[in-house]
Design an enzyme around this catalytic site. Structure first.
Site, PDB file in Angstrom:
ATOM      1  N   SER A   1       0.804  -1.216   0.000  1.00 26.49           N
ATOM      2  CA  SER A   1       0.000   0.000   0.000  1.00 26.49           C
ATOM      3  C   SER A   1       0.843   1.274   0.000  1.00 26.49           C
ATOM      4  O   SER A   1       1.429   1.637  -1.000  1.00 26.49           O
ATOM      5  CB  SER A   1      -0.969  -0.013   1.188  1.00 26.49           C
ATOM      6  OG  SER A   1      -1.863  -1.082   1.063  1.00 26.49           O
TER       7      SER A   1
ATOM      8  N   LYS B   1      -1.000  -4.479  -3.093  1.00 29.96           N
ATOM      9  CA  LYS B   1      -2.326  -4.023  -2.662  1.00 29.96           C
ATOM     10  C   LYS B   1      -2.484  -2.555  -3.017  1.00 29.96           C
ATOM     11  O   LYS B   1      -1.919  -1.681  -2.373  1.00 29.96           O
ATOM     12  CB  LYS B   1      -2.536  -4.218  -1.168  1.00 29.96           C
ATOM     13  CG  LYS B   1      -3.941  -3.793  -0.738  1.00 29.96           C
ATOM     14  CD  LYS B   1      -4.168  -3.976   0.739  1.00 29.96           C
ATOM     15  CE  LYS B   1      -5.604  -3.609   1.100  1.00 29.96           C
ATOM     16  NZ  LYS B   1      -5.872  -2.171   0.968  1.00 29.96           N
TER      17      LYS B   1
ATOM     18  N   ASP C   1       9.433   6.035 -10.616  1.00 27.78           N
ATOM     19  CA  ASP C   1       8.971   6.741 -11.813  1.00 27.78           C
ATOM     20  C   ASP C   1       9.766   8.025 -12.051  1.00 27.78           C
ATOM     21  O   ASP C   1      10.040   8.394 -13.194  1.00 27.78           O
ATOM     22  CB  ASP C   1       7.477   7.063 -11.700  1.00 27.78           C
ATOM     23  CG  ASP C   1       6.608   5.811 -11.796  1.00 27.78           C
ATOM     24  OD1 ASP C   1       7.125   4.772 -12.256  1.00 27.78           O
ATOM     25  OD2 ASP C   1       5.423   5.870 -11.416  1.00 27.78           O
TER      26      ASP C   1
END
Length: 698
Positions: free
Chosen positions: A469, A495, A480
């Site tokens: 999470s 998740k 990224d």
């Protein structure tokens, strides 16, 4: 930056008030019918991806419910299944109509079959138990068929009883050997006495189990049925009956008393899903994720078999007052069986907070921040939160003139979304950190709007298969941006969903039914700033390092009815440009890992663990059973060398904490133990080498 009033604990759970306005009031329906009406309504209106209530849905509910009732196939007969089968494609219609005929049928039948099973076991114990059987037992219950008649059922129970008795007998023999080794004057008990005690222990275990089952209320059985409906939508949408809701709220408060571990019911036992920092298990390194609890004993009392027991009932046996002892018979991840004594205690909340260490290697200094979860307190604006603490640790480390920073998110199950955005903003100038999509299709981009960069040096983030999470959001964002190199297992947990807890009582115009409990329902999904979801796929590491979880089923992708991975539009962001050594650092790391004999041993151990999990057939002749267990333990010794690793790194506390350590003996002991563990951590060692490569001038 948007102020997100959502707390996500462990696997990222969100709280929000219910915005639905529909009220239910039907005096002709009983409590069960009203409960089903409300559950169906909330799931259809609020779930991120509502499931079509059709025959396919009905079949899933049917299979899930029967598995929840009798996963080990030790109660129902094949004739029961044939009778139940006519409801297999009818449950969707029954749900719409509030018809609980199927539940009533199965509820009465499971009570009947359990009483019959209790009588069968009493008859078995009335005769001598044969320790020299030529039979075997398959503990892969998924592959078992339901028995055809009561004769076959009696045979299955004989196998169950004998398997449990052999396991207890083996453990008792080992305990006697250990006592003799410790005290030469000790006279070990005879084999006949140990056999008698083992049979009596198994009989007591089953008597206790049936006693517990006899006390289960109809309401508790009905909650099993309701959860079979909700979990068909996704594994994190659950019905919380009133008692379960109270337990949920207590756990969410962050106050833990017991052994300090989170548990999950599995067919073969009670699985360790998470180790809570600061608890007895964490302090003593007594258990690890993936271990399976088979039996629970109170101090010197005979242990109770929890295989097949409901999770709530097993938890009641494991929990207890501070200072008392619980003895767990555990099947380790590697297949070996061990009795683990644990003194229950209160979790030291201090260990759930961020902490830092200075690493000295080859004349250079590097910083390490360990973050167990993304914590925050919305009730106390002045309370501690992960972002503020991490910022303070970074400043303390900068005063130590560090040349690189490691953020350790291993086994961090999540937490506050706000703190993730805040922490991500410490490593970039400005820009998005995560995207959130709601069930209605709206997309929100949560960004860091502060141009200040708290740490602009080289950065490594450590993850593993239990990083979930919020951890995945931070790791994904830094990946990224090309801001950090991610080192860990093949991927993180996966998740990428948010759950909202809704009180079902809010839907009643007037409440004549009592407390209906609550529903935890998936309402949102997380997406990386590149548009890809963290759901299912998690975050794939830039550098994959072998660990013992590599080949076993442990992530979201291994859960039934897990929501799919998908992609949305990417957010606008500018990648970090000061990372010229990224490719070379990753290339060097991969070469080191491929040539590292120690890591090869870890990978071999991981493969062996997977093999052990697939070996589910055990002989019911004691001598042959003992040979199997002894062989497993002998093979496991080969991998004991994994614990012998020790790096050349030196660890110390930051200057400000060193002053506290001098006057706080407890803190000193905890930090000394942490530093000792870090020195034996090959992943930290590799992370430091990556930082060295990132800092090398081209």
């Amino acid at each position: 930056m948007k102020n997100i009033s959502a707390v996500l604990f462990l696997l990222l759970i969100s709280f929000a008030s219910c915005s639905f306005t529909k009220k239910f009031d039907n005096p002709d329906k009983d409590k069960d019918g009203i409960l089903l009406d409300i559950v169906q309504y909330v799931l259809s209106k609020a779930h991120f991806s509502p499931v079509q209530l059709d025959d396919a849905f009905s079949k899933k509910v049917f299979d899930s419910y029967l598995k929840n009732l009798d996963a080990q196939k030790r109660y129902f007969l094949q004739s029961d299944l044939t009778e139940f089968k006519k409801y297999e494609t009818q449950l969707d219609d029954d749900l719409k109509n509030g018809d609980i005929t199927f539940f009533n049928l199965t509820y009465e039948r499971i009570k009947q079959r359990m009483k019959e099973a209790e009588d069968i076991t009493k008859a078995i114990f009335a005769k001598p138990i044969d320790f020299n059987s030529n039979e075997s037992i398959n503990t892969d219950y998924e592959k078992l068929l339901f028995v055809k008649n009561k004769t076959e059922l009696q045979k299955r129970w004989k196998q169950i009883i004998l398997f449990s008795t052999l396991s207890t007998y083996y453990t008792k023999q080992k305990e006697e050997t250990t006592k003799k080794e410790k005290d030469a004057k000790y006279t070990p008990k005879s084999d006949e006495v140990l056999k008698k005690e083992s049979v009596e222990a198994t009989q007591k275990t089953l008597n206790d189990m049936f006693s517990i089952y006899n006390d289960i209320t109809r309401e508790e059985w009905f909650s099993v049925y309701v959860n079979s409906l909700t979990e068909t939508f996704d594994p994190h949408s659950n019905y919380l009956a009133p008692d379960a809701k109270e337990s949920f709220d207590r756990d969410m408060s962050g106050k833990f008393e017991g052994i300090g571990a989170q548990l999950q019911k599995k067919t073969e036992g009670i699985s360790i899903m998470n180790i809570i920092s600061g608890g007895p298990v964490w302090k003593g390194k007594l258990l690890e994720v993936g271990d399976m609890i088979l039996k629970v004993g109170q101090g010197n009392e005979e242990p109770v078999d929890v295989v097949g027991m409901r999770l709530d009932d097993a938890v009641k046996l494991i929990k207890g007052p501070k200072g008392t002892e619980v003895r767990l018979t555990v099947k380790r991840v590697d297949g070996t069986i061990e009795v683990v004594p644990i003194i229950r205690d209160v979790v030291e909340i201090e260990e759930t907070y961020a902490k830092s260490a200075v690493i000295t290697a080859n004349g250079k200094r590097y910083g390490l921040i360990n973050l167990p979860k993304f914590y925050i307190s919305f009730e106390d604006v002045n309370g501690r939160n992960a972002a503020t603490d991490v910022a303070l640790e970074i400043e303390n480390l900068k005063k130590e003139n560090i040349d690189g920073l490691i953020i350790d998110l291993r086994s961090n199950g999540g937490g506050s979304l706000k703190t993730v955005v805040d922490i991500g903003g410490m490593f970039i100038s400005k820009g998005p950190i995560v995207q959130v999509k709601s069930s209605r299709g709206s997309r929100d981009v949560y960004s860091d709007n502060d141009p200040n960069i708290q740490w602009d040096g080289s950065l490594v983030i450590l993850t593993n298969e239990l990083s979930a999470s919020a951890s995945e959001i931070l790791a994904a964002a830094m990946q990224d941006y090309k801001r950090a190199i991610i080192i860990g297992g093949k991927q993180t947990f996966g998740k990428g969903t948010v759950q909202n807890v809704v009180s079902l009582n809010e839907f009643l115009r007037q409440n004549d039914y009592g407390d209906l409990g609550a529903l935890k329902v998936t309402i949102q999904k997380f997406y990386r700033i590149n548009g890809g979801s963290t759901q299912l796929k998690g975050v794939e590491s830039d550098v994959v390092v072998p660990d013992k979880y590599k080949y076993i089923d442990i992530g979201e992708r291994d859960m039934p009815n897990a929501m799919a991975w998908d992609k949305i539009e990417a957010a606008k962001y500018t990648p970090w440009t000061n990372n010229g050594n990224f490719d070379k650092a990753m290339e060097n790391s991969k070469k080191r890992i491929s040539n590292n004999q120690y890591l090869k041993l870890i990978d071999e151990n991981a493969q062996w663990i997977k093999q052990q999990q697939n070996d589910n057939v055990f002989p019911l002749n004691y001598e042959r059973y003992k040979q199997v267990i002894d062989r497993n333990e002998e093979q496991a010794k080969k991998f004991k060398a994994i614990a012998d690793y020790k790096s050349d790194l030196k660890f110390s506390s930051v200057t400000s904490e060193e002053r506290k350590v001098k006057t706080n003996e407890d803190l000193k002991l905890r930090r000394d133990r942490w530093h000792e563990n870090l020195q034996k951590d090959v992943y930290i060692d590799e992370a430091v080498k990556v930082l060295e490569d990132l800092n090398t001038k081209q």
